[in-house]
Design a protein around this motif. Structure first.
Motif, PDB file in Angstrom:
ATOM      1  N   MET A  96       1.235  -0.981  -0.359  1.00 34.30           N
ATOM      2  CA  MET A  96       0.032  -0.083   0.334  1.00 34.30           C
ATOM      3  C   MET A  96       0.850   0.935  -0.220  1.00 34.30           C
ATOM      4  SD  MET A  96      -3.183  -1.305   2.817  1.00 34.30           S
ATOM      5  CE  MET A  96      -1.714  -1.097   3.677  1.00 34.30           C
ATOM      6  N   ASP A  97       1.527   1.922  -0.720  1.00 34.19           N
ATOM      7  CA  ASP A  97       2.243   2.818  -1.216  1.00 34.19           C
ATOM      8  C   ASP A  97       1.968   3.647  -1.819  1.00 34.19           C
ATOM      9  OD1 ASP A  97       4.811   3.819  -0.494  1.00 34.19           O
ATOM     10  OD2 ASP A  97       5.399   3.104  -2.592  1.00 34.19           O
ATOM     11  N   GLY A  98       2.574   4.749  -2.101  1.00 35.63           N
ATOM     12  CA  GLY A  98       2.092   5.854  -1.777  1.00 35.63           C
ATOM     13  C   GLY A  98       1.272   7.156  -1.652  1.00 35.63           C
ATOM     14  N   ASN A  99       0.938   6.592   0.245  1.00 36.52           N
ATOM     15  CA  ASN A  99       0.249   8.176   0.205  1.00 36.52           C
ATOM     16  C   ASN A  99       0.661   8.999   1.150  1.00 36.52           C
ATOM     17  OD1 ASN A  99      -1.429   5.680   1.071  1.00 36.52           O
ATOM     18  ND2 ASN A  99      -0.953   5.075   3.441  1.00 36.52           N
ATOM     19  N   GLY A 100       1.966   9.235   1.509  1.00 38.63           N
ATOM     20  CA  GLY A 100       2.642  10.773   1.761  1.00 38.63           C
ATOM     21  C   GLY A 100       2.691  11.607   0.451  1.00 38.63           C
ATOM     22  N   ARG A 101       3.534  11.509  -1.131  1.00 40.84           N
ATOM     23  CA  ARG A 101       2.869  11.412  -2.484  1.00 40.84           C
ATOM     24  C   ARG A 101       1.240  11.776  -2.521  1.00 40.84           C
ATOM     25  NH1 ARG A 101       6.032   7.125  -5.180  1.00 40.84           N
ATOM     26  NH2 ARG A 101       5.394   5.733  -3.710  1.00 40.84           N
ATOM     27  N   TRP A 102       0.392  11.063  -1.938  1.00 40.35           N
ATOM     28  CA  TRP A 102      -1.754  10.945  -2.446  1.00 40.35           C
ATOM     29  C   TRP A 102      -1.102  12.404  -2.021  1.00 40.35           C
ATOM     30  CZ3 TRP A 102      -4.809  11.789   0.164  1.00 40.35           C
ATOM     31  CH2 TRP A 102      -6.648  11.703  -0.310  1.00 40.35           C
ATOM     32  N   LYS A 144      12.336   4.435  10.648  1.00 41.92           N
ATOM     33  CA  LYS A 144      13.007   5.395  10.143  1.00 41.92           C
ATOM     34  C   LYS A 144      12.546   6.850   9.558  1.00 41.92           C
ATOM     35  CE  LYS A 144      16.037   2.272   7.784  1.00 41.92           C
ATOM     36  NZ  LYS A 144      16.428   1.787   6.376  1.00 41.92           N
ATOM     37  N   ARG A 145      11.078   6.137   9.556  1.00 40.37           N
ATOM     38  CA  ARG A 145      10.038   7.797   9.539  1.00 40.37           C
ATOM     39  C   ARG A 145      10.213   8.444  11.087  1.00 40.37           C
ATOM     40  NH1 ARG A 145       5.846   6.410   5.023  1.00 40.37           N
ATOM     41  NH2 ARG A 145       7.129   5.033   3.805  1.00 40.37           N
ATOM     42  N   PRO A 146       9.564  10.176  10.810  1.00 41.00           N
ATOM     43  CA  PRO A 146      10.161  11.261  11.452  1.00 41.00           C
ATOM     44  C   PRO A 146       8.892  10.945  12.563  1.00 41.00           C
ATOM     45  CG  PRO A 146       9.812  11.974   9.096  1.00 41.00           C
ATOM     46  CD  PRO A 146      10.119  11.016   9.395  1.00 41.00           C
TER      47      PRO A 146
HETATM   48 MG    MG Z   1       6.685   5.068   0.198  1.00 38.54          MG
END
Ligand code: MG
Ligand code: IPE
Ligand code: IPE
Length: 254
Positions: A33-39, A84-86
């Motif tokens: 389930m990728d791309g949430n941040g870019r969305w 590793k994310r904030p």
């Molecule tokens: Mg990603």
């Protein structure tokens, strides 16, 4: 209309018209389930809004998959590398996972689905761990679709954990090194007893596994799309299944 516009229009047409053979469905579908941040960024929103939208998409996709008769749906929700994310983003993701598990209790149980969490739950928050145990216990005797939520999941970690469990058995004299075979390794993975994924979907335009189901993916078919996960709909799932049904899986044969 520019080239990208034409491509999008043609793609939408395919998505709309894709037909699937309900007698020849993949047994196990896995989604990254990728791309949430870019969305979220494309809409001027905070990344956490993208994760919230992504959780909603998972609900819709899980409903669709269980309605058409998919046996196992695995959703990659949080990787062993995502720590590793904030901290703010990790916290928002953990809050959403907790909400999803509470919601699963309300909604999925009635649908006869089985909820399983795959991954190392040890470092998760106590309330999340409690809810995982509760939902898994409450749904374990259902006979509908299995939803594997991959939380703090890493394929390498899963194989390492399996190796450690088997090494313990050798150490205790329960088995000999020559008893170790592929079946034994498979039986010590989080997905023990489940079919391997027939198809792995990754929206967001990235072309990598990112440590997802490394062992199980040996002969999985891939489907990529350059849309972000929150924009993924049952129509895209239908398209992916329809493409899958036209593939020729040879498993090393001819
Ligand atoms: Mg990603
Ligand atoms: C997927 O979306 C969700 C998780 C990895 C938890 P991302 O947050 O990776 O979104 P992008 O890839 O940055 O757009
Ligand atoms: C994979 O996405 C993990 C999940 C979707 C949960 P990432 O966004 O973490 O993967 P990379 O960093 O792009 O490989």
């Amino acid at each position: 209309m520019n080239l990208k516009g034409i491509y999008t229009a043609v793609r939408q047409l395919f998505v709309k018209n894709a037909e699937i053979d309900l007698d020849n469905l993949p047994q196990h579908i896995a989604v990254i389930m990728d791309g949430n941040g870019r969305w979220a960024k494309s809409k001027g929103l905070d990344r956490s809004a993208g994760h919230a939208a992504g959780a909603e998409t998972l609900r819709e996709i899980a409903d669709y998959c269980s309605e058409i008769g998919i046996k196992v749906l695995t959703a990659y929700a949080f990787s062993t590398e995502n720590w590793k994310r904030p901290q703010k983003e990790v916290d928002a993701l953990m809050d959403l996972l907790y909400e999803y598990l509470c919601d699963a209790d309300n909604k999925l149980v009635g649908k006869n689905n089985v909820v399983r969490v795959i991954g190392d739950v040890t470092p998760l928050r106590e309330d999340i761990k409690k809810q995982i145990t509760y939902v898994e216990e409450k749904t374990k005797n259902n006979d509908g679709m299995i939803i594997n939520l991959a939380i703090n999941y890493g394929g390498r970690d899963e194989i390492t954990t399996a190796a450690r469990k088997i090494a313990e058995q050798v150490k205790n004299g329960e088995i000999q090194p020559e008893d170790i075979d592929e079946k034994m390794i498979d039986n010590n993975l989080y997905t023990a007893g489940q079919p391997w994924p027939d198809i792995i979907l990754r929206p967001s335009g990235e072309y990598r596994l990112s440590n997802f189901l490394l062992w199980q993916a040996a002969y999985s078919e891939f489907w990529y799309a350059d849309i972000c996960w929150p924009d993924f709909t049952p129509k895209h799932m239908k398209l992916a299944i329809s493409k899958y049904q036209k593939r020729n899986r040879r498993f090393g044969g001819i």
